[in-house]
Every structure is written in structure tokens, then in C-alpha cells.
Enzyme design. Structure first.
Site, mmCIF file in Angstrom:
data_model
loop_
_atom_site.group_PDB
_atom_site.id
_atom_site.type_symbol
_atom_site.label_atom_id
_atom_site.label_comp_id
_atom_site.label_asym_id
_atom_site.label_seq_id
_atom_site.Cartn_x
_atom_site.Cartn_y
_atom_site.Cartn_z
ATOM 1 N N THR A 11 -8.798 -5.491 8.786
ATOM 2 C CA THR A 11 -9.509 -4.348 8.203
ATOM 3 C C THR A 11 -9.101 -4.094 6.756
ATOM 4 O OG1 THR A 11 -7.779 -2.979 9.160
ATOM 5 C CG2 THR A 11 -9.840 -3.134 10.393
ATOM 6 N N CYS A 134 -0.816 -13.406 -6.362
ATOM 7 C CA CYS A 134 -2.137 -13.515 -6.998
ATOM 8 C C CYS A 134 -2.058 -13.787 -8.504
ATOM 9 C CB CYS A 134 -2.935 -12.239 -6.734
ATOM 10 S SG CYS A 134 -1.990 -10.745 -7.037
ATOM 11 N N HIS A 247 -7.990 -9.578 -11.754
ATOM 12 C CA HIS A 247 -6.878 -9.556 -12.701
ATOM 13 C C HIS A 247 -7.256 -10.320 -13.982
ATOM 14 C CE1 HIS A 247 -4.503 -7.948 -9.567
ATOM 15 N NE2 HIS A 247 -3.620 -8.920 -9.372
HETATM 16 P P1 A2P Z 1 -5.131 -0.792 9.688
HETATM 17 O O1 A2P Z 1 -6.543 -0.737 9.166
HETATM 18 O O2 A2P Z 1 -5.097 -0.638 11.168
HETATM 19 O O3 A2P Z 1 -4.175 0.087 8.967
HETATM 20 P P2 A2P Z 1 -4.530 -3.419 2.835
HETATM 21 O O4 A2P Z 1 -3.713 -4.573 2.287
HETATM 22 O O5 A2P Z 1 -5.905 -3.372 2.310
HETATM 23 O O6 A2P Z 1 -3.777 -2.132 2.703
HETATM 24 O O7 A2P Z 1 -4.662 -3.711 4.405
HETATM 25 C C1 A2P Z 1 -3.547 -3.807 5.253
HETATM 26 C C2 A2P Z 1 -3.970 -4.392 6.576
HETATM 27 O O8 A2P Z 1 -2.805 -4.492 7.408
HETATM 28 C C3 A2P Z 1 -4.948 -3.517 7.347
HETATM 29 O O9 A2P Z 1 -5.824 -4.344 8.064
HETATM 30 C C4 A2P Z 1 -4.034 -2.761 8.280
HETATM 31 O O10 A2P Z 1 -4.658 -2.309 9.461
HETATM 32 C C5 A2P Z 1 -3.046 -3.839 8.624
HETATM 33 N N1 A2P Z 1 -1.816 -3.260 9.167
HETATM 34 C C6 A2P Z 1 -1.048 -2.297 8.618
HETATM 35 N N2 A2P Z 1 -0.020 -1.980 9.448
HETATM 36 C C7 A2P Z 1 -0.150 -2.770 10.542
HETATM 37 C C8 A2P Z 1 0.574 -2.914 11.749
HETATM 38 N N3 A2P Z 1 1.659 -2.193 12.007
HETATM 39 N N4 A2P Z 1 0.140 -3.827 12.657
HETATM 40 C C9 A2P Z 1 -0.963 -4.555 12.404
HETATM 41 N N5 A2P Z 1 -1.701 -4.465 11.281
HETATM 42 C C10 A2P Z 1 -1.306 -3.577 10.357
#
Ligand code: A2P
Length: 338
Positions: A11, A134, A247
Site C-alpha cells: 500500500t 535512490c 529527484h
Molecule cells: P500500511 O499501509 O498498512 O501502513 P511508505 O513507504 O509509502 O510509507 O509505505 C510503507 C509501506 O509499509 C506501507 O505499505 C505500509 O503499510 C507498510 N508497513 C508499515 N508498517 C508495516 C508493518 N508493521 N508490517 C507490514 N507492513 C508495514
């Protein structure tokens, strides 16, 4: 032939691009497992026109998978590495957790593709490929072909880094704080440490004892590992600018041998994954809005540094979410598995 592919952080800003890139490049996916935290478990995302429900990441998530693309944070990558690798699943990790670990290849497929297959457990590898930082990928896409020609002695970089590098929430913060600023409303930063709308600030990664932030140290260490050259001297200043996802970098590069501007253009015009874009007469060079959503890294403004011999100046722009993250990771998986 097809692979059961897991996406950890599905997500997130990079997670969504993993899916787009897999679809666009027609990577052979036989099944897809979308993983995130409990918060977004149950959300539905679409891949190739088919709905997939996001599941909560657990240690059992990788059973039966052959490939896992991770972009959920270094802490999550560290916590789930063993479960992933034990399941016989190749981990391509976008975090910085394992990039400098011996035996974990740090790969940009246009530069050191031979490293990718070494990660496979069947080849005696650790089952992990690290996707570089990146800023480093984007710089090296332009620099590696020139390094092969005239060997880089020293790089001085100034970067102009987009919100996407700090994730989806930072991109939203840029939009929300800009809207608030235009409406004359107060906005307290939630994700980044400083006001972001109509502002910029030195990169928000942790400061080290010498006054370099982590992002600047990554550029040095990762470039040396990818180019397999520990003699490279690199310094830089990384800056977060209010741009959504692409970037830009101003690079001053000193070479061991003379390299003409014309020869540099000739090399970069032929370099895979690189597009030269410039119109000197119109003072028109690649900008983030040109490059957002593009796979290639764009280069221009190549000129001789008038202050020093054997030195060129370059302007380099790349989509942080694509070549800086999701695209590079999927390319790594292609080189290793296909
Ligand atoms: P979630 O949508 O459930 O918070 P970004 O880099 O854009 O901030 O996205 C971080 C990604 O890592 C998101 O998909 C987020 O899911 C996921 N994420 C964050 N914490 C966890 C966790 N404890 N376990 C699994 N996925 C996670």
C-alpha cells in the site's frame, strides 16, 4: 512459467509502483500476495484488472512464493528476512538494511547485472538482493558509463530530492501543507521535520558525527560497492525540495583521464536507461515534471568545469519511485530469475 510474488509494503508509495512495473513489463506473475500492516489488511488493490486483497504480513506470508519485493522499512526487512529466505523465496529489498552486508549484492542492472544471480541460494548466495539508495542509482546511471571510459576520481553532488523518498505520507504532507499555505491556514508538519510547502531543507536522515547525513554517506559507500572501486572520493549535500516524486542532482565529476564534453554526450546517448534531454538555445533541460513516471534517467547540461582540469558538470534527473526504487528492484528480479 510464472512466479508467485509477494509485495511487502504493497500500500506504500513504492509498493504500488512494484505492481505497476510488474504489470507493465509483463513479469511472469502466476500469483500475487499483497502484504502490509494490520491497518490496511482487507484493502483491495488491482493487478492486471483483477482484485487482490491486502493481507497482514506474517512470518508465514512467504510460503510458496519465489520472489518477494520489500519496501516497508529497514526494520520490517530485518524482521522478515529469515522467514522469506527460509521459504526459498528471493528477497529484493528496497530498504538500506542489507546494502553494505558482505555477500548481499547491491545491484543496478545496467551497471553490475552479473551480481544479481550470485544472490540465489542455488548459487550459494544469501537469497537477498539489495536495491540501492535512490539518489545513488540515479547518479550512477549517468556516471557509470563515464567511469568506464575515464575513471572517476572524485564526485561532488548536490541533490534536490522529492517527497516520495520519504514515502506516501510525505507526498500527502507536501500536498496538504501547500493547500493549507495557499488557504492561509496553519499546518504543523507530521511526517517531515520542517515546513515543506514553499520551503526546502537539508535531507532529513540522521546526522553522523562528521556532519554528513545518512543519505550523503549512502551515496559514498553504495557508489563504491556498486562500481567496485574503493578509491572513489565522494562528497555531497542532499536536500529535500517540494517536488512530489522525482529527484534532480547537480554532479561535479573529476576523472583520472581527460574526457571531452562531446565524448561524454556520445557515451550517454548510447547508455542503456539514459536519455539526453537538452536544448541549449532555449535553456531547456530535464525537470522533475518531464521525468515523473518515466523509466529512464535524464541527463543534460554537460559542461567542462572551468575551475579544474579533467572535470565535468552534469545535471541528472530520475523518477525516485521508478528507477530509484520499484523499476530497479523488478529489473534485479528479472536478471536473477528469468
Ligand atoms: P500500511 O499501509 O498498512 O501502513 P511508505 O513507504 O509509502 O510509507 O509505505 C510503507 C509501506 O509499509 C506501507 O505499505 C505500509 O503499510 C507498510 N508497513 C508499515 N508498517 C508495516 C508493518 N508493521 N508490517 C507490514 N507492513 C508495514
Amino acid at each position: 512459467m510464472g512466479f508467485k510474488v509477494a509485495i511487502v509494503g504493497a500500500t506504500g508509495a513504492v509498493g504500488v509502483e512494484f505492481m505497476n512495473v510488474l504489470e507493465r513489463r509483463n513479469f511472469p506473475v502466476s500469483d500475487l500476495v499483497l502484504l502490509a500492516s494490520k491497518r490496511s489488511a482487507g484493502t483491495t488493490l488491482t493487478f492486471k484488472g483483477k482484485p487482490y486483497v491486502v493481507q497482514e504480513l506474517t512470518k508465514d506470508s512467504f510460503i510458496g512464493c519465489q520472489l518477494a519485493l520489500f519496501s516497508a522499512s529497514g526494520a520490517i526487512s530485518k524482521e522478515y528476512r529469515e522467514a522469506c529466505v527460509k521459504a526459498g523465496c528471493l528477497m529484493v529489498d528496497n530498504s538500506s538494511a542489507f546494502r553494505m552486508e558482505d555477500g548481499v549484492p547491491l545491484v543496478v542492472p545496467e551497471i553490475n547485472p552479473q551480481e544479481a544471480k550470485k544472490a540465489l541460494q542455488a548459487n550459494g548466495g544469501k537469497g537477498v538482493i539489495a536495491n540501492p539508495n535512490c539518489t545513488t542509482i540515479i547518479a550512477l546511471m549517468a556516471l557509470a558509463p563515464l567511469h568506464r571510459e575515464a575513471k572517476i576520481k572524485r564526485l561532488v553532488a548536490a541533490t534536490y530530492q522529492a517527497a516520495s523518498g520519504a514515502g506516501h505520507a510525505a507526498m500527502e504532507e507536501l500536498k496538504d501543507s501547500t493547500r493549507a499555505w495557499l488557504d492561509g491556514k496553519p499546518y504543523a508538519p507530521k511526517v517531515l521535520p520542517h515546513p515543506y510547502a514553499f520551503n526546502l531543507f537539508p535531507h532529513n536522515s540522521a546526522m553522523g558525527p562528521e556532519g554528513y547525513c545518512e543519505e550523503e554517506v549512502k551515496l559514498l559507500k553504495e557508489s563504491r560497492k556498486i562500481l567496485a572501486d574503493n578509491s572513489l572520493r565522494i562528497t555531497g549535500t542532499c536536500v529535500r525540495v517540494p517536488v512530489l516524486r522525482t529527484h534532480a542532482e547537480a554532479l561535479n565529476v573529476e576523472f583520472h583521464k581527460p574526457l571531452s564534453v562531446e565524448r561524454a554526450y556520445e557515451i550517454l546517448n548510447k547508455a542503456p536507461g539514459v536519455t539526453v534531454l537538452e536544448d541549449r538555445a532555449k535553456n531547456r533541460w530535464a525537470m522533475p515534471i518531464d521525468v515523473a513516471g518515466k523509466d529512464n534517467v535524464y541527463v543534460g547540461r554537460i559542461r567542462k568545469d572551468q575551475s579544474q582540469d579533467n572535470t565535468l558538470e552534469l545535471w541528472v534527473v530520475g523518477d525516485q519511485l521508478l528507477k530509484g526504487a520499484a523499476l530497479n528492484a523488478v529489473q534485479c528480479a528479472e536478471v536473477a530469475l528469468l
